[in-house]
Design a protein around this motif. Structure first.
Motif, PDB file in Angstrom:
ATOM      1  N   ALA A 150       0.816  -1.214   0.000  1.00  0.00           N
ATOM      2  CA  ALA A 150       0.000   0.000   0.000  1.00  0.00           C
ATOM      3  C   ALA A 150       0.847   1.260   0.000  1.00  0.00           C
ATOM      4  CB  ALA A 150      -0.921  -0.009   1.216  1.00  0.00           C
ATOM      5  N   PRO A 152       5.112   2.760  -0.818  1.00  0.00           N
ATOM      6  CA  PRO A 152       6.304   2.342  -1.569  1.00  0.00           C
ATOM      7  C   PRO A 152       7.157   1.330  -0.807  1.00  0.00           C
ATOM      8  CG  PRO A 152       5.937   4.676  -1.848  1.00  0.00           C
ATOM      9  CD  PRO A 152       4.939   4.223  -0.827  1.00  0.00           C
ATOM     10  N   PRO A 163      13.367  -2.423  -6.013  1.00  0.00           N
ATOM     11  CA  PRO A 163      11.920  -2.288  -5.790  1.00  0.00           C
ATOM     12  C   PRO A 163      11.078  -3.479  -6.224  1.00  0.00           C
ATOM     13  CG  PRO A 163      12.515  -1.130  -7.786  1.00  0.00           C
ATOM     14  CD  PRO A 163      13.788  -1.755  -7.263  1.00  0.00           C
ATOM     15  N   PHE A 164      11.671  -4.524  -6.816  1.00  0.00           N
ATOM     16  CA  PHE A 164      10.863  -5.687  -7.203  1.00  0.00           C
ATOM     17  C   PHE A 164      10.685  -6.609  -5.997  1.00  0.00           C
ATOM     18  CE2 PHE A 164      12.827  -5.021 -11.583  1.00  0.00           C
ATOM     19  CZ  PHE A 164      11.694  -4.430 -12.109  1.00  0.00           C
ATOM     20  N   PRO A 165       9.441  -6.923  -5.609  1.00  0.00           N
ATOM     21  CA  PRO A 165       9.221  -7.760  -4.421  1.00  0.00           C
ATOM     22  C   PRO A 165       9.443  -9.242  -4.710  1.00  0.00           C
ATOM     23  CG  PRO A 165       7.116  -7.059  -5.317  1.00  0.00           C
ATOM     24  CD  PRO A 165       8.170  -6.390  -6.159  1.00  0.00           C
ATOM     25  N   ARG A 202       1.589 -13.370 -10.475  1.00  0.00           N
ATOM     26  CA  ARG A 202       1.073 -12.164 -11.147  1.00  0.00           C
ATOM     27  C   ARG A 202       1.339 -10.954 -10.288  1.00  0.00           C
ATOM     28  NH1 ARG A 202      -3.443 -15.590 -10.202  1.00  0.00           N
ATOM     29  NH2 ARG A 202      -4.682 -14.871  -8.450  1.00  0.00           N
ATOM     30  N   PHE A 203       1.312  -9.798 -10.936  1.00  0.00           N
ATOM     31  CA  PHE A 203       1.473  -8.550 -10.180  1.00  0.00           C
ATOM     32  C   PHE A 203       0.976  -7.381 -11.004  1.00  0.00           C
ATOM     33  CE2 PHE A 203       5.541  -8.952 -12.442  1.00  0.00           C
ATOM     34  CZ  PHE A 203       5.668  -7.693 -12.997  1.00  0.00           C
ATOM     35  N   GLU A 204       0.732  -6.307 -10.335  1.00  0.00           N
ATOM     36  CA  GLU A 204       0.361  -5.025 -10.932  1.00  0.00           C
ATOM     37  C   GLU A 204       1.021  -3.990 -10.029  1.00  0.00           C
ATOM     38  OE1 GLU A 204      -1.142  -3.427 -14.157  1.00  0.00           O
ATOM     39  OE2 GLU A 204      -1.968  -5.425 -13.695  1.00  0.00           O
ATOM     40  N   LEU A 205       2.160  -3.488 -10.453  1.00  0.00           N
ATOM     41  CA  LEU A 205       2.997  -2.668  -9.570  1.00  0.00           C
ATOM     42  C   LEU A 205       3.583  -1.484 -10.318  1.00  0.00           C
ATOM     43  CD1 LEU A 205       5.084  -5.577  -7.949  1.00  0.00           C
ATOM     44  CD2 LEU A 205       3.434  -4.162  -6.714  1.00  0.00           C
ATOM     45  N   GLY A 206       3.743  -0.386  -9.624  1.00  0.00           N
ATOM     46  CA  GLY A 206       4.452   0.763 -10.181  1.00  0.00           C
ATOM     47  C   GLY A 206       5.279   1.417  -9.092  1.00  0.00           C
ATOM     48  N   THR A 207       6.294   2.177  -9.498  1.00  0.00           N
ATOM     49  CA  THR A 207       7.127   2.849  -8.500  1.00  0.00           C
ATOM     50  C   THR A 207       6.525   4.193  -8.107  1.00  0.00           C
ATOM     51  OG1 THR A 207       8.517   3.392 -10.411  1.00  0.00           O
ATOM     52  CG2 THR A 207       9.395   1.819  -8.835  1.00  0.00           C
ATOM     53  N   HIS A 208       6.668   4.532  -6.841  1.00  0.00           N
ATOM     54  CA  HIS A 208       6.275   5.844  -6.319  1.00  0.00           C
ATOM     55  C   HIS A 208       7.412   6.354  -5.444  1.00  0.00           C
ATOM     56  CE1 HIS A 208       1.808   5.748  -7.158  1.00  0.00           C
ATOM     57  NE2 HIS A 208       2.146   4.489  -7.386  1.00  0.00           N
ATOM     58  N   ALA A 222       7.895   0.138  -4.749  1.00  0.00           N
ATOM     59  CA  ALA A 222       6.791  -0.390  -5.546  1.00  0.00           C
ATOM     60  C   ALA A 222       5.491  -0.315  -4.755  1.00  0.00           C
ATOM     61  CB  ALA A 222       7.066  -1.831  -5.941  1.00  0.00           C
ATOM     62  N   VAL A 226       0.806  -8.102  -5.555  1.00  0.00           N
ATOM     63  CA  VAL A 226       1.638  -9.176  -6.083  1.00  0.00           C
ATOM     64  C   VAL A 226       1.132 -10.495  -5.519  1.00  0.00           C
ATOM     65  CG1 VAL A 226       3.357  -8.785  -4.260  1.00  0.00           C
ATOM     66  CG2 VAL A 226       4.021 -10.059  -6.311  1.00  0.00           C
TER      67      VAL A 226
ATOM     68  N   PHE B 164       9.851 -10.436 -13.088  1.00  0.00           N
ATOM     69  CA  PHE B 164      10.432  -9.126 -12.779  1.00  0.00           C
ATOM     70  C   PHE B 164      11.678  -8.906 -13.642  1.00  0.00           C
ATOM     71  CE2 PHE B 164       8.607  -9.854  -8.347  1.00  0.00           C
ATOM     72  CZ  PHE B 164       7.536  -9.010  -8.549  1.00  0.00           C
ATOM     73  N   PHE B 203       9.424   1.865 -12.482  1.00  0.00           N
ATOM     74  CA  PHE B 203       8.733   0.963 -13.405  1.00  0.00           C
ATOM     75  C   PHE B 203       7.240   1.102 -13.221  1.00  0.00           C
ATOM     76  CE2 PHE B 203       9.349  -1.677  -9.619  1.00  0.00           C
ATOM     77  CZ  PHE B 203       8.086  -2.200  -9.438  1.00  0.00           C
ATOM     78  N   GLU B 204       6.545   0.643 -14.229  1.00  0.00           N
ATOM     79  CA  GLU B 204       5.077   0.553 -14.209  1.00  0.00           C
ATOM     80  C   GLU B 204       4.772  -0.719 -14.983  1.00  0.00           C
ATOM     81  OE1 GLU B 204       1.897   2.043 -12.518  1.00  0.00           O
ATOM     82  OE2 GLU B 204       3.566   3.474 -12.738  1.00  0.00           O
ATOM     83  N   LEU B 205       4.504  -1.808 -14.280  1.00  0.00           N
ATOM     84  CA  LEU B 205       4.442  -3.119 -14.909  1.00  0.00           C
ATOM     85  C   LEU B 205       3.287  -3.941 -14.346  1.00  0.00           C
ATOM     86  CD1 LEU B 205       8.251  -4.070 -14.628  1.00  0.00           C
ATOM     87  CD2 LEU B 205       7.067  -3.612 -16.774  1.00  0.00           C
ATOM     88  N   GLY B 206       2.705  -4.757 -15.198  1.00  0.00           N
ATOM     89  CA  GLY B 206       1.713  -5.703 -14.730  1.00  0.00           C
ATOM     90  C   GLY B 206       1.860  -7.003 -15.490  1.00  0.00           C
ATOM     91  N   THR B 207       1.359  -8.087 -14.921  1.00  0.00           N
ATOM     92  CA  THR B 207       1.461  -9.371 -15.607  1.00  0.00           C
ATOM     93  C   THR B 207       0.293  -9.579 -16.565  1.00  0.00           C
ATOM     94  OG1 THR B 207       0.641 -10.251 -13.514  1.00  0.00           O
ATOM     95  CG2 THR B 207       2.903 -10.780 -14.097  1.00  0.00           C
ATOM     96  N   PRO B 274       8.902   9.185 -11.359  1.00  0.00           N
ATOM     97  CA  PRO B 274       7.847   8.473 -10.629  1.00  0.00           C
ATOM     98  C   PRO B 274       6.852   9.466 -10.036  1.00  0.00           C
ATOM     99  CG  PRO B 274       9.935   8.422  -9.430  1.00  0.00           C
ATOM    100  CD  PRO B 274      10.224   9.002 -10.776  1.00  0.00           C
ATOM    101  N   LYS B 275       5.610   8.996  -9.983  1.00  0.00           N
ATOM    102  CA  LYS B 275       4.578   9.826  -9.373  1.00  0.00           C
ATOM    103  C   LYS B 275       4.844   9.965  -7.878  1.00  0.00           C
ATOM    104  CE  LYS B 275       1.870   6.813 -10.979  1.00  0.00           C
ATOM    105  NZ  LYS B 275       0.927   5.879 -11.566  1.00  0.00           N
ATOM    106  N   PHE B 277       3.859   9.580  -4.122  1.00  0.00           N
ATOM    107  CA  PHE B 277       2.992   8.580  -3.513  1.00  0.00           C
ATOM    108  C   PHE B 277       1.671   9.227  -3.124  1.00  0.00           C
ATOM    109  CE2 PHE B 277       1.739   6.402   0.544  1.00  0.00           C
ATOM    110  CZ  PHE B 277       1.117   5.350  -0.102  1.00  0.00           C
TER     111      PHE B 277
END
Lengths: 287, 287
Positions: A150, A152, A163-165, A202-208, A222, A226, B164, B203-207, B274-275, B277
Motif C-alpha cells: 500500500a 512504496p 523495488p521488485f518484491p 502475477r502482479f500489478e505494480l508501479g514505483t512511487h 513499488a 503481487v 520481474f 517501473f510501471e508493470l503488470g502481468t 515516478p509519481k 505517492f
C-alpha cells in the motif's frame, strides 16, 4: 497482546499546506507521544539499530493542492511488534483528547481503531495466535498468497535499492522481523523455501516516491499487488509463509517501514487472474 | 544487413473469431513462408536448439469479442538476427501478393515496413552499426535507460518463470543473443556490470497471459515500462548496455521471443519521473 495495528482518524485544527512526504513527521510524532509517557523508552527506540519494533504510515487521505482541510479527516497508522510497545501504543492516543503534530500542523485524534471490525488495516493479536492459526490448521494451506503493497516498498540488496518484491526479499524481510521479536523463531531455511519454491504468479505494480525526504539509498518503492504461488506444497513451509504474510500487516515489508514505506497486508481471497494480453504494441497499431 | 525488424500490416480475408493468443500461429506462419522459399532453412530453424535467430509477435490490434474484421487491419512483426535470415525476411512478404495464415484464417499483407520512418517498431541495421554508434560516440552515454516491454516478458531462473525484469536478467538475455550471432562478442562481465552497477529506478508493470497456449513453465510475463539507472558511469560498460538496449528491438528479451513474448524496445527519452505517492491506503481512508 504483542502485535498491534492502530489506525488513527485525524482532523487538522486548521487548513494548512503540507508536503506529501510525511513519513518522517509521523515517526517523530510517535516518538514524541511515547516520550511524554516513557522518555527512556522513546530514547531507546530513537537510538537502537537493527529492525524497529514499530512501523509508521505517512499521512493518508486525499488532499487538494497539498492542503489539509479542517472539514475533512485523514488517516495515520502505527504498529507495534512487542508487548511492551503494543500495550503502550493501545492507550497512547485517546480519541477526543490526543493531538498529533505533523510538520507543525496540529491534528485532533477522533478515532483510534485497533480491531479489524473497526478498520481493515487495524488489528491486535499475538505471535502465538498468528502462528497457531496456520500451524495447527486442519486444512492444507492455499498455494497462492497475495499481498497489497500500500505504500512504496523496496529492499536494500548489495548496496542498491531494489523495488521488485522477489519472494525471498519479501519473506526474508518478514522472517528477520519475526525472529527479532517472536517468542518462537522460525528456521532460517524459510528464506530458502521462499527463494526456491515460491514463484511470482502475477502482479500489478508501479514505483512511487518514498513517503519521506530521502537521504541515503532508498528514495522510491513499488506500490500495488503481487501474488506468489507455491511450486512445492509442503505443508510446514507453506504454513510458515502464510504466518509471515499475515504478520506483514504489523511488521511492514522491506526498508524504511518506520518512515512510512512498506505498508503491506495479505489479501484474502487472492487477487484476480492476469488479464489476457491486449496485443496493442503502440499507437501505430491499426484496428 | 544482419538485423531486420519487419512490421506487416495485415487485412483478414473474412470476419473470423480468433483466440487472443496467436504467437504460436505467427511462428508457424513464418516457418511456412520460409519453407516455401528455402525448405532446408525452415527445417533447420524448426529443429535447432538454443537461442533462435528470429522473433515473432502475436497478432496485434483491437478486436471486438475476439473477432477480426475485413474492414480493419492488424499488425504482425517478425525480426531476424542473422544476415541470412534478414535478407530472406526482407522479401518474404511482398505487399499485395503475400498471404499469412493464422489459425486457419487468411490475411493479405498490405504493408511490409522495414524502416523506422515507416513504423516505430521497424528497422534494419547491422551489429557493427549498432555497436559503433555507442562505442565510438563522443559524448558520455546517458546514465538512464528505459525499456518498453510491449508483450509479456519473463525469464527462466532456476526452473521458475520470473516476471520481474531484473537488470542482470534483461541484459544477460540480450548479451546471450548478441554473443550467439554478432561478429564481435561482448565480455561475459557485461552481465556482472548489469547485476552490480544497474539499479531499477522506476517501473510501471503488470502481468499478462503469454501470447501462446502455454505448455511448460512460461505462461505469463510483465508488460509496461522499466527504467534502469547506472550507479557506476564507466563509459565502456555503460556503452555496451546501451548497445544491448537498442539490440532489444531485434532480439526481444527473455523467454518465448519466438512465440510472441518479450517484444521490447528502448525508449528515448527516458520515461517520466515516478509519481509522488498518493497516500490512500484503501477505500476506508477518509478525505
Amino acid at each position: 497482546m504483542s502485535l498491534l495495528s492502530l489506525v488513527l482518524t485525524l482532523r487538522p485544527r486548521r487548513a494548512a499546506e503540507l508536503p506529501s512526504a510525511l513519513g518522517r513527521a509521523a515517526h517523530a510524532a510517535l516518538l514524541a507521544a511515547i516520550g511524554r509517557v516513557d522518555p527512556a523508552l522513546a530514547q531507546r527506540l530513537h537510538d537502537e539499530a537493527g529492525p524497529r519494533p514499530f512501523t509508521c504510515s505517512s499521512l493518508l487521505g486525499m488532499r487538494a493542492a497539498g492542503a489539509v482541510q479542517p472539514d475533512l479527516t485523514y488517516t495515520l497508522r502505527y504498529t507495534a511488534l512487542t508487548a511492551e510497545l503494543a500495550d503502550l501504543l493501545a492507550g497512547l492516543f485517546p480519541p477526543g483528547e490526543a493531538e498529533v503534530e505533523l510538520d507543525h500542523v496540529a491534528f485532533t485524534v477522533e478515532v483510534a481503531a485497533s480491531t479489524a471490525e473497526a478498520h481493515p488495516w487495524a488489528g491486535r493479536t499475538t505471535y502465538e495466535a498468528l502462528a497457531a492459526r496456520w500451524l495447527l490448521a486442519q486444512e492444507r494451506p492455499e498455494a497462492q498468497i497475495s499481498l497489497h503493497l500500500a505504500s512504496p516498498t523496496a529492499f536494500k540488496v548489495g548496496g542498491k535499492a531494489q523495488p521488485f518484491p522477489l519472494p525471498e526479499l519479501v519473506f526474508g524481510s518478514l522472517l528477520e522481523k519475526w525472529n527479532a521479536y517472536a517468542p518462537l523463531a522460525f528456521p532460517e531455511e524459510t528464506r530458502r523455501f521462499a527463494a526456491e519454491c515460491l514463484g511470482v504468479s502475477r502482479f500489478e505494480l508501479g514505483t512511487h516516491a518514498a513517503p519521506f525526504k530521502g537521504e541515503g539509498v532508498v528514495k522510491f518503492g513499488a506500490v500495488g499487488t503481487v501474488t506468489y504461488a507455491a511450486l512445492n506444497r509442503d505443508r510446514y513451509w507453506l504454513s510458515l509463509i502464510h504466518v509471515l504474510a499475515e504478520f506483514a500487516q504489523f511488521a511492514g515489508v522491506g526498508a524504511g517501514t518506520a518512515l512510512g514505506m512498506g505498508q503491506c497486508r495479505a489479501l484474502t481471497p487472492p487477487a484476480p487472474s492476469p488479464k489476457p494480453f491486449a496485443g496493442a504494441q503502440d499507437d501505430r497499431t491499426s484496428g
